[in-house]
Scaffold this motif. Structure first.
Motif, short mmCIF file in Angstrom:
data_model
loop_
_atom_site.label_atom_id
_atom_site.label_comp_id
_atom_site.label_asym_id
_atom_site.label_seq_id
_atom_site.Cartn_x
_atom_site.Cartn_y
_atom_site.Cartn_z
N SER A 1 0.82 -1.22 0.00
CA SER A 1 0.00 0.00 0.00
C SER A 1 0.85 1.26 0.00
O SER A 1 0.49 2.27 -0.63
CB SER A 1 -0.95 0.01 1.20
N THR A 2 2.02 1.23 0.65
CA THR A 2 2.86 2.42 0.69
C THR A 2 3.77 2.54 -0.53
O THR A 2 3.98 3.63 -1.06
CB THR A 2 3.72 2.46 1.97
N LYS B 1 1.27 3.97 -3.17
CA LYS B 1 1.72 5.30 -2.73
C LYS B 1 0.77 5.93 -1.71
O LYS B 1 0.63 7.15 -1.64
CB LYS B 1 1.87 6.25 -3.92
N ALA B 2 0.12 5.09 -0.91
CA ALA B 2 -0.83 5.59 0.09
C ALA B 2 -0.08 6.18 1.28
O ALA B 2 0.92 5.63 1.74
CB ALA B 2 -1.75 4.47 0.55
N ALA C 1 6.51 2.56 7.81
CA ALA C 1 6.84 3.00 6.45
C ALA C 1 6.57 4.49 6.25
O ALA C 1 6.76 5.00 5.14
CB ALA C 1 6.03 2.19 5.45
N GLY C 2 6.15 5.17 7.30
CA GLY C 2 5.92 6.61 7.22
C GLY C 2 4.48 7.01 6.97
O GLY C 2 4.18 8.20 6.83
N GLY C 3 3.58 6.05 6.91
CA GLY C 3 2.17 6.35 6.69
C GLY C 3 1.46 6.73 7.97
O GLY C 3 1.97 6.51 9.07
N GLU C 4 0.26 7.27 7.82
CA GLU C 4 -0.56 7.70 8.98
C GLU C 4 -1.84 6.88 9.03
O GLU C 4 -2.57 6.77 8.04
CB GLU C 4 -0.91 9.19 8.86
N LEU D 1 -8.38 1.46 2.91
CA LEU D 1 -9.16 0.99 4.07
C LEU D 1 -8.92 -0.50 4.22
O LEU D 1 -9.27 -1.29 3.33
CB LEU D 1 -10.65 1.27 3.88
N LEU D 2 -8.31 -0.90 5.34
CA LEU D 2 -8.04 -2.31 5.60
C LEU D 2 -9.28 -2.98 6.18
O LEU D 2 -9.82 -2.54 7.20
CB LEU D 2 -6.87 -2.47 6.57
#
Length: 379
Positions: free
Chosen positions: A161-162, A166-167, A195-198, A227-228
């Motif tokens: 996803s990241t 590119k989420a 991974a730096g995501g929020e 959305l997981l």
């Protein structure tokens, strides 16, 4: 006359003993392996797919001469996807049917219930699809699995996803009462944040719920990019429909619990464009996948799911261990299982110190009522 009657009685006893001996000899020529599956209940399609995979394996092994000259027989028991039922049928298989090993169950909560029973009885157990780490850590030294575990699956989803989608913002909606759902949510959140995501929202529900609008309305206002939905196909389909009706346009993500044709029956067009991790793809061109797919389609006129493939693999791993052990003794089979190095439908399988397989995963996309192979990922 009395002598004649006495001789007839003795003859009858001899015939009875011979018949009994023949029966024992017949039983001894069959290796019984238990299989605990959800053949009814909320994830019955998983159980039926798994049973089909084992039936193909049973025929293949017996047609090739069996295990060390003995035929195998899988004894199937239905646990209804209920841990109490899983424990009950495990006791039956071990104590009454005298199985030498167990394949099953499917859901983590059910395998967690069976593991300690198997270990206490020194009966090797291999679950095809239970991905929660507790299955092996709490189950004991006789418990193995054919599938990857939730920490790996969660990391794969976070990585995909990241890096690929590119989420930067994600939301999670999971079943707080389901070990599988909880584990996947936890490990995805950890991997996504690392991974730096929020993670903008984490919402929960309970097993059996059918109205998710309150949670989805909160999520919609935060506009996540992904959305997981880490649950099984029936619940995911319901959530997907309600999510789209509340205005959520995020890409849906999930795990191997999505792997059922009924995902599209329940979710319809709402589930299109989602991505989920799985253990194999029927589009793989490896010889093992091609051969298994051909056999499955010939017998069942359907494309085999990962549950079919992993159950076939679980049985294959177990049979190879019995052959290597040269015995049906539980301790010897367990030691042979630990030394597994086999190429199966879902890939090459070896075990780590916790009896979890070291293997990769695939990403599949939901598109027009079918699964589309995207890529393989390894760490």
């Amino acid at each position: 006359m009395k002598k004649i009657i006495k001789m007839l009685g003795m003859l009858g006893m001899i015939v009875a003993l011979a018949a009994c001996g023949g029966k024992k000899e017949e039983e001894a020529s069959v290796i019984k392996i238990g299989s605990i599956l959800p053949l009814t209940g909320d994830i019955a399609t998983f159980g039926e797919s798994s049973k089909n995979g084992l039936l193909i394996l049973q025929d293949e092994v017996n047609e090739a001469g069996g295990i060390n000259g003995k035929k195998i027989e899988f004894l199937f028991e239905d646990d209804e996807n209920k841990p109490a039922s899983s424990a009950s049928v495990a006791q039956k298989l071990i104590n009454n049917d005298k199985v030498v090993a167990i394949v099953g169950s499917i859901a983590s909560k059910c395998s967690i219930a069976v593991g300690p029973i198997a270990t206490q009885s020194k009966i090797p157990m291999i679950t095809p699809t239970s991905t929660n780490p507790k299955v092996t850590t709490q189950g004991g030294e006789y418990v193995f699995r054919a599938c990857f575990i939730d920490p790996f699956q969660g990391k794969i989803l976070a990585k995909f996803s990241t890096e690929d989608l590119k989420a930067k913002k994600a939301a999670i909606l999971y079943d707080v009462a389901n070990d599988y759902s909880k584990g996947l949510a936890e490990f995805f959140q950890k991997g996504f944040e690392e991974a730096g995501g929020e993670i903008v929202a984490v919402e929960t529900y309970n097993t059996g719920d059918s109205d998710f609008n309150a949670q989805l309305t909160k999520i919609a206002s935060l506009k996540p990019e992904v959305l997981l939905l880490p649950d099984y196909y029936n619940t995911v389909g319901l959530i997907a429909k309600q999510a789209r009706s509340t205005g959520i346009d995020a890409v849906f993500l999930g795990g191997d619990g999505w792997d059922s044709p009924d995902l599209f029956t329940v979710g319809g067009e709402a589930i299109n464009g989602g991505y989920f991790t799985n253990h194999y793809s029927p589009e793989d061109t490896s010889p093992e996948v091609v051969a298994f797919k051909e056999a499955y389609e010939k017998r069942f006129n359907a494309i085999p799911s990962a549950f079919s493939a992993l159950s076939y693999d679980a049985g294959k791993i177990l049979i190879a261990a019995i052959e290597k052990a040269g015995s049906t003794d539980g301790e010897k089979i367990k030691e042979a299982l630990k030394a597994t190095d086999i190429t199966a439908v879902s890939g090459n399988i070896k075990y780590d110190e916790d009896r979890n397989p070291i293997k990769g995963a695939v990403i599949l996309k939901t598109k027009d009522g079918a699964q589309e192979f995207v890529k393989k990922i390894n760490f």
